[in-house]
Motif scaffolding. Structure first.
Motif, PDB file in Angstrom:
ATOM      1  N   PRO A 122      71.141 -44.235 104.504  1.00 18.67           N
ATOM      2  CA  PRO A 122      72.522 -43.735 104.316  1.00 18.67           C
ATOM      3  C   PRO A 122      72.887 -42.395 104.845  1.00 18.67           C
ATOM      4  O   PRO A 122      71.866 -41.831 105.147  1.00 18.67           O
ATOM      5  CB  PRO A 122      72.714 -43.831 102.757  1.00 18.67           C
ATOM      6  CG  PRO A 122      71.519 -44.474 102.137  1.00 18.67           C
ATOM      7  CD  PRO A 122      70.268 -44.514 103.343  1.00 18.67           C
ATOM      8  N   SER A 123      74.031 -42.228 105.344  1.00 16.12           N
ATOM      9  CA  SER A 123      74.501 -41.050 105.950  1.00 16.12           C
ATOM     10  C   SER A 123      74.900 -40.006 105.111  1.00 16.12           C
ATOM     11  O   SER A 123      75.255 -40.287 103.915  1.00 16.12           O
ATOM     12  CB  SER A 123      75.292 -41.249 107.200  1.00 16.12           C
ATOM     13  OG  SER A 123      76.593 -41.749 106.710  1.00 16.12           O
ATOM     14  N   GLY A 172      71.754 -49.515  88.412  1.00 18.22           N
ATOM     15  CA  GLY A 172      71.056 -50.101  89.524  1.00 18.22           C
ATOM     16  C   GLY A 172      69.952 -49.047  89.991  1.00 18.22           C
ATOM     17  O   GLY A 172      69.719 -47.859  89.409  1.00 18.22           O
ATOM     18  N   LYS A 173      69.286 -49.675  90.991  1.00 21.36           N
ATOM     19  CA  LYS A 173      67.917 -48.972  91.362  1.00 21.36           C
ATOM     20  C   LYS A 173      68.304 -48.391  92.575  1.00 21.36           C
ATOM     21  O   LYS A 173      68.761 -48.964  93.568  1.00 21.36           O
ATOM     22  CB  LYS A 173      66.556 -49.870  91.354  1.00 21.36           C
ATOM     23  CG  LYS A 173      65.472 -49.390  91.884  1.00 21.36           C
ATOM     24  CD  LYS A 173      64.386 -50.299  91.603  1.00 21.36           C
ATOM     25  CE  LYS A 173      63.034 -49.436  92.043  1.00 21.36           C
ATOM     26  NZ  LYS A 173      61.709 -50.220  91.616  1.00 21.36           N
ATOM     27  N   VAL A 174      67.951 -47.057  92.847  1.00 19.66           N
ATOM     28  CA  VAL A 174      68.114 -46.476  93.997  1.00 19.66           C
ATOM     29  C   VAL A 174      67.181 -47.050  95.290  1.00 19.66           C
ATOM     30  O   VAL A 174      65.728 -46.848  94.931  1.00 19.66           O
ATOM     31  CB  VAL A 174      68.208 -44.917  93.899  1.00 19.66           C
ATOM     32  CG1 VAL A 174      68.252 -44.233  95.194  1.00 19.66           C
ATOM     33  CG2 VAL A 174      69.079 -44.442  92.995  1.00 19.66           C
ATOM     34  N   VAL A 175      67.421 -47.514  96.458  1.00 20.54           N
ATOM     35  CA  VAL A 175      66.890 -47.826  97.285  1.00 20.54           C
ATOM     36  C   VAL A 175      66.669 -47.051  98.440  1.00 20.54           C
ATOM     37  O   VAL A 175      65.626 -46.803  98.893  1.00 20.54           O
ATOM     38  CB  VAL A 175      67.420 -49.132  97.887  1.00 20.54           C
ATOM     39  CG1 VAL A 175      66.463 -49.840  98.811  1.00 20.54           C
ATOM     40  CG2 VAL A 175      67.425 -50.270  96.895  1.00 20.54           C
ATOM     41  N   ALA A 176      67.597 -46.193  98.756  1.00 15.47           N
ATOM     42  CA  ALA A 176      67.517 -45.356  99.782  1.00 15.47           C
ATOM     43  C   ALA A 176      68.413 -44.228  99.393  1.00 15.47           C
ATOM     44  O   ALA A 176      69.570 -44.407  99.030  1.00 15.47           O
ATOM     45  CB  ALA A 176      67.921 -46.058 101.190  1.00 15.47           C
ATOM     46  N   VAL A 177      68.132 -42.976  99.906  1.00 12.60           N
ATOM     47  CA  VAL A 177      69.180 -41.875  99.745  1.00 12.60           C
ATOM     48  C   VAL A 177      69.289 -41.241 101.303  1.00 12.60           C
ATOM     49  O   VAL A 177      68.452 -41.338 102.290  1.00 12.60           O
ATOM     50  CB  VAL A 177      68.690 -40.962  99.026  1.00 12.60           C
ATOM     51  CG1 VAL A 177      68.803 -41.215  97.355  1.00 12.60           C
ATOM     52  CG2 VAL A 177      67.419 -40.241  99.344  1.00 12.60           C
ATOM     53  N   GLY A 178      70.526 -40.323 101.506  1.00 13.70           N
ATOM     54  CA  GLY A 178      70.925 -39.952 102.568  1.00 13.70           C
ATOM     55  C   GLY A 178      70.247 -38.560 102.673  1.00 13.70           C
ATOM     56  O   GLY A 178      69.530 -37.960 101.494  1.00 13.70           O
TER      57      GLY A 178
END
Length: 97
Positions: free
Chosen positions: A7-8, A39-45
Motif C-alpha cells: 500500500p502507498s 480483519g487481519k492486516v496483511v500489509a501496511v504502507g
C-alpha cells in the motif's frame, strides 16, 4: 503467480475475517452474532509525511487484528482472495485476545 501489493502512503491492506455461522456442535448462529467488522492486516504502507517532511508512521503492523468501519475502504481482488484497502485514519481500533 502470487502478487504482493504494497500500500502507498498511509494505507493498510486488510483481509476481512468471516466469523463462523455454525458452532462446533452444529448449531446455526443468527446473523447478528456473526456480524463483527474485523480483519487481519496483511500489509501496511510507509506512512504519511507531515508539512515539515517528517514521516508519521502507521499505527498498526502486519498481523494485527483490527476493527473496521461498517462502510468504506476499497475492495481489491488479488488472485482468488478479496482484500480491502483502508486509510490509517479509518481503522477504529485493534483487537487483542
Amino acid at each position: 503467480m502470487a502478487k504482493r501489493l504494497i500500500p502507498s502512503l498511509n494505507r493498510i491492506l486488510v483481509e476481512k475475517i468471516v466469523p463462523p455461522s455454525k458452532t462446533s456442535a452444529g448449531i446455526l448462529l443468527p446473523e447478528k452474532t456473526t456480524k463483527l467488522n474485523s480483519g487481519k492486516v496483511v500489509a501496511v504502507g510507509p506512512g504519511l509525511r507531515c508539512s515539515n517532511g517528517n514521516l508519521i508512521p502507521i499505527s498498526v503492523k502486519e498481523g494485527d487484528t483490527v476493527l473496521l468501519p461498517e462502510y468504506g475502504g476499497t475492495e481489491v481482488k488479488l488472485g482468488d482472495k478479496e482484500y480491502h484497502l483502508f486509510r490509517d485514519d479509518d481503522i477504529l481500533g485493534t483487537l487483542h485476545d
